[in-house]
Design an enzyme around this catalytic site. Structure first.
Site, mmCIF file in Angstrom:
data_model
loop_
_atom_site.group_PDB
_atom_site.id
_atom_site.type_symbol
_atom_site.label_atom_id
_atom_site.label_comp_id
_atom_site.label_asym_id
_atom_site.label_seq_id
_atom_site.Cartn_x
_atom_site.Cartn_y
_atom_site.Cartn_z
ATOM 1 N N CYS A 114 0.805 -1.234 0.000
ATOM 2 C CA CYS A 114 0.000 0.000 0.000
ATOM 3 C C CYS A 114 0.834 1.279 0.000
ATOM 4 O O CYS A 114 0.328 2.343 -0.371
ATOM 5 C CB CYS A 114 -0.941 0.001 1.191
ATOM 6 N N HIS A 241 -2.850 6.964 2.102
ATOM 7 C CA HIS A 241 -3.301 5.705 1.507
ATOM 8 C C HIS A 241 -4.778 5.518 1.823
ATOM 9 O O HIS A 241 -5.212 5.650 2.974
ATOM 10 C CB HIS A 241 -2.484 4.535 2.043
ATOM 11 N N ASN A 271 -10.212 0.212 -1.348
ATOM 12 C CA ASN A 271 -8.761 0.155 -1.129
ATOM 13 C C ASN A 271 -8.101 -0.431 -2.372
ATOM 14 O O ASN A 271 -8.234 -1.612 -2.656
ATOM 15 C CB ASN A 271 -8.474 -0.708 0.102
#
Length: 315
Positions: A114, A241, A271
């Protein structure tokens, strides 16, 4: 040594939308449960004919067009991804081939999950400062739905697919470029976010990740600002993020960026791992929410419990 700057951005998402109601027909969940815990409404799903390098190349093409450049103007391609199934050729080489690049560009993948894009952006900055590259294409791209366990309601509600890209080039003005990176990891907590097995499957220890991010990351993000000589109050935007809205909102508040636009692309995109930061930033710029030249904090965190962040000037 010379500085570097981001001159253009681009993003790409598949057309198929998966809603919370769609997920409720697949697992024991519902729209209210998902929104209250992670803040996500929808996510985009890539089909079998949309591999990671296709997502990446689409975003890269838009960034190149925004910069007024051709693929042959690029001498370094960096792709941050953790969902490359094949070992070789890597995603960067495949993207270069899809774009029809000549000129023998260096092609490298970075798997820092990530926080991959902010690691890759720092790597491009370092390469340009050292004189080993002049223009770089930095891409974050992941097809998270390909490694999702669609029977696990704690993780399948999170993931989406997409890519974001940035064109980075040398510039003479340090203040107008990419600031110093702060990067690191917590190896003893590397198990908290995993993509393991054959075939690989995404899993995480959600409560451990939540506690670590909300307690440790504000101080790290403020240190990023300190390294760049920017106070949190001066930030025009904060792009974290896009893991979970319930992490993003308190973290942005604790940083002290009281005047900043806070990217919340996770609400509509889920995500997207390494794709989340460049995609969210590209959308903010496309909508005109951040003025050119304004300071923007980028901060990635996640798998390995790795983190990386820098302050950049908005293109």
């Amino acid at each position: 040594m010379t500085a570097s700057r981001v001159v253009a951005l681009g993003h790409y998402q598949p057309a198929k939308v998966l809603t919370n109601d769609d997920l409720a027909a697949m697992v024991d969940t519902n729209d209210e449960w998902i929104r209250s815990r992670v803040g996500i409404r929808t996510r985009r799903i890539a089909g079998p004919d949309e591999p990671v390098d296709e997502l990446a190349a689409q975003a890269a093409g838009k960034a190149l067009a925004g910069a007024g450049l051709t693929p042959d103007d690029i001498d370094l391609v960096l792709v941050a991804t953790s969902t490359a199934i094949d070992r070789s050729p890597n995603m960067a080489a495949r993207v270069a081939a899809r774009l029809g690049m000549g000129g023998a560009p260096a092609v490298m993948d970075l798997n820092v999950v990530c926080s991959g894009f902010t690691h890759a952006l720092a790597t491009a900055d370092h390469a340009i400062r050292a004189g080993s590259a002049t223009r770089a294409l930095v891409i974050g791209a992941d097809k998270m739905t390909e490694i999702t366990d669609w029977t696990d309601r704690t993780t399948c509600v999170l993931t989406g697919d997409g890519a974001g890209a940035a064109v980075v080039e040398a510039c003479p003005d340090e203040a107008a470029g990419i600031g110093p990176v702060l990067w690191g990891s917590v190896p003893e907590m590397g198990h908290a976010v995993r993509i393991e097995g054959s075939p690989p499957v995404f899993a995480q220890e959600g409560q451990s990740v939540y506690r670590w991010t909300t307690s440790r990351l504000p101080a790290l993000a403020r240190k990023v600002c300190e390294k760049s000589g920017t106070s949190p109050e001066e930030l025009a935007a904060v792009v974290l993020h896009q893991a979970n809205l319930r992490i993003i909102e308190p973290l942005a508040a604790k940083i002290g960026a009281v005047n900043a636009v806070v990217a919340k692309d996770v609400v509509d995109s889920g995500n997207t791992s390494a794709g989340s930061i460049p995609m969210a930033l590209s959308k903010l710029v496309e909508r005109g929410e951040v003025p050119s030249g304004a300071p923007v904090l980028l901060f990635g965190f996640g798998g390995n419990l790795s983190y990386a962040g820098q302050v950049i000037s908005c293109p």
